[in-house]
Design an enzyme around this catalytic site. Sequence first.
Site, PDB file in Angstrom:
ATOM      1  N   GLY A 106      23.170  59.392  24.534  1.00 51.43           N
ATOM      2  CA  GLY A 106      22.714  59.030  25.870  1.00 51.43           C
ATOM      3  C   GLY A 106      23.775  59.291  26.923  1.00 51.43           C
ATOM      4  CD  GLU A 163      19.653  62.166  25.625  1.00 46.20           C
ATOM      5  OE1 GLU A 163      19.866  60.957  25.366  1.00 46.20           O
ATOM      6  OE2 GLU A 163      18.604  62.754  25.312  1.00 46.20           O
ATOM      7  CB  ALA A 219      21.711  54.876  22.796  1.00 49.84           C
ATOM      8  CD  GLU A 259      21.329  61.604  20.482  1.00 50.65           C
ATOM      9  OE1 GLU A 259      21.929  62.622  20.070  1.00 50.65           O
ATOM     10  OE2 GLU A 259      21.384  61.216  21.661  1.00 50.65           O
TER      11      GLU A 259
END
Length: 700
Positions: free
Chosen positions: A112, A115, A72, A135
């Site tokens: 991310g 993901e 991210a 994370e």
Amino acid sequence: MTSAQAEMVHPEMVQQSRDGEILILTINNPPVNAFSPGVPEGLKAGLDAAAADDSVKAVVIIGGGRTFVAGADIKTFGRPREEAPDLRGTIEKLDAFGKPTVAAIHGTALGGGLELAMGCSYRVAVKEAQVGLPEVKLGVLPGAGGTQRLPRVVGAQKALEMMLSGNPIKAGEAQKLGLVDEIVDGDLLAGAVAFARSHADARPLPRISEKGVDGGSPEVFATAREGIKKTHRGQLSPSLIVDLAEMAANKPFAEGWNAESGKFLEAMNSPQSRGLRHIFFAEREAGKIPGIDKSTPTTEIKSAGIIGAGTMGGGIAMNFLNAGIPVTIVETQQDALDRGLGVIRKNYENTARKGRISMEDVEKRMSMLTPTLDMGDLKDADIIIEAVFENMDVKKDIFTKLDGIAKQGAILASNTSTLDVNEIASVTKRPESVIGLHFFSPANVMKLLEIVRADKTSDSVLATGMALAKKIKKVGVVVGVCDGFVGNRMVHRYGDEGRKLVEEGANPQDVDAAMNALGLPMGPFQMGDMAGLDIGYAIRQHQAKVAGQPKPDGWIDRIVETGRKGQKTAAGVYDYGEDRKPRPNAEMTQLIADYRTEKGITPREIGQDEATKRLTYSLVNEGAKILEEGIAQRAGDIDVIYIYGYGFPAYRGGPMQYADEQGLKSVVADLKQYGQTPAPLLQKLADEGGTFGGWDKAKG
Ligand code: NAD
């Protein structure tokens, strides 16, 4: 050319191109293709184009440059959800998509990025690629389906392991786990397109969201909950991760997916995540020195000399040997040299026994170490680090000799913890080559390196010091010359406050417990016992003598005078048995009580809240003075020092960030209530409603 090929929706972020019936979406957001604003819009537009065009049979998503989406965009963390890049929406769209989608992974697919890849029907990767959900390291959790999808692919146990450690795995392992469908040899894009082509007609499309979770028994989650009590004591996000993984195992996908969103926000808006993110950025900032940049010349360190093979010299030598840099180590007596080498060998053999290095590595490292009794053997070393007794006359004598021995351009460094590096430099004809390199004990383990910039240290020597820190895997922080530099100067005030608390009525164990509750492995007295109480005792006696003051006679001095020097005598403030665990000693409790009586002090009950505030704010107040004096460049540097050198928990962000979280107005009010005078900078920031973080930013 088809319409999809011609249309460049977000040329700067996601580029669309065609290879026959395959639409290729290339994410271009250098350097690491972070999921920044623009990326989700580009991907969604690409999917819309693919859906609208019958000639498109499958979609490949690939990263331009050196990696897939490496995570991210951390800078967008903490923004309101509406303003944050819509990763969840993009993944929802992928999950519902009617044509096969293939994530083509090289470099890293982290957070991310993974993901996103798990939202696709398939994943292919080059064998060097790594995937993971890191994370937890920033105090958050995978917030775009990671907690729900990873257990559905790799099973509950492995998913917990990956999400709680945050460590990535290599593509080969990911393939064995079913997280990667195919390893591509050669060109990734060509391989991914071929894979997409061969799966273009596959129906039904595989969707991770429709799978079940293997191995999700209640015991697996109970064990994980027990485990994080040890590995992540006091932390929020790991326990949320376990809760969510358990939901993945027991509830429909949609329920876990919705719950994850709320828990992600809860974690992200916590002081713990703010603390970890603060340290993430502060550590990077700490490497920057105003006025020094990439153009500043540095010297490559190909060989090192170390003077003194004691506690510190031996540990420092190991850092260089580990980095493949040969070391010449000097002592005055053969037996001291033998002892020093013996300790280094034993340390390496212990590491080998634990399987972290091979016996061959041990021999290789030892063979790069040259012991000698002759300082003249240091004449060719690129850097020489002095680690002898903490005595100015001894150090001056050594630097005078070194000046005549070291080659021109060699860096002359001292590992002194308290002495004036300017004074040490003054005995040489090349003070520009002199620097302080303050390692922390045990020097082969502790990651912090205070790099002491003396008045005449040249930019090049300083820049070399910073580069060297990286090379030997330390976190280097530049500090100025003063008694104790940054870390020890602050810890002295903290020790003073701890002793005062006991004087006023607290038990040492309660004072330590307050710091343990904050997440520090040791409180001031546990730390004092470990470092040796005689060291602080000698410093206090010496300082009083120099200042012409009476001999210090605090309760701690009386303890030392009974012969209790801390862990090394198995007795200090506490008693120590075989297990090295501190246990209160009744005689010492009496000694403290007698001391109070003698001084006319009526002991009062002191709560944990008061102890915590007085100890942490004594650090903060001294830190503010250090900033005003320019001894540290930034509050963030002080926080980095405290986390890597003193065990302050990273999830508190360090003492200065902790103060920002409490609010500087309340810090000032508390300091005053407990009889301390706030440093002018602290008072000023509190009056203005400011923060140390803001002060750092304003300074630039
Ligand atoms: P130590 O007593 O364990 O080791 C010092 C060594 O230097 C001894 O082996 C001694 O024989 C040797 N020595 C003395 N004079 C010498 C000379 N002229 N030539 C060659 N060798 C000589 O001490 P230490 O704990 O390793 O501390 C060394 C330095 O590191 C001190 O300046 C200390 O303040 C600093 N330091 C110590 C710590 C710590 O926690 N111990 C932490 C940071 C910095």
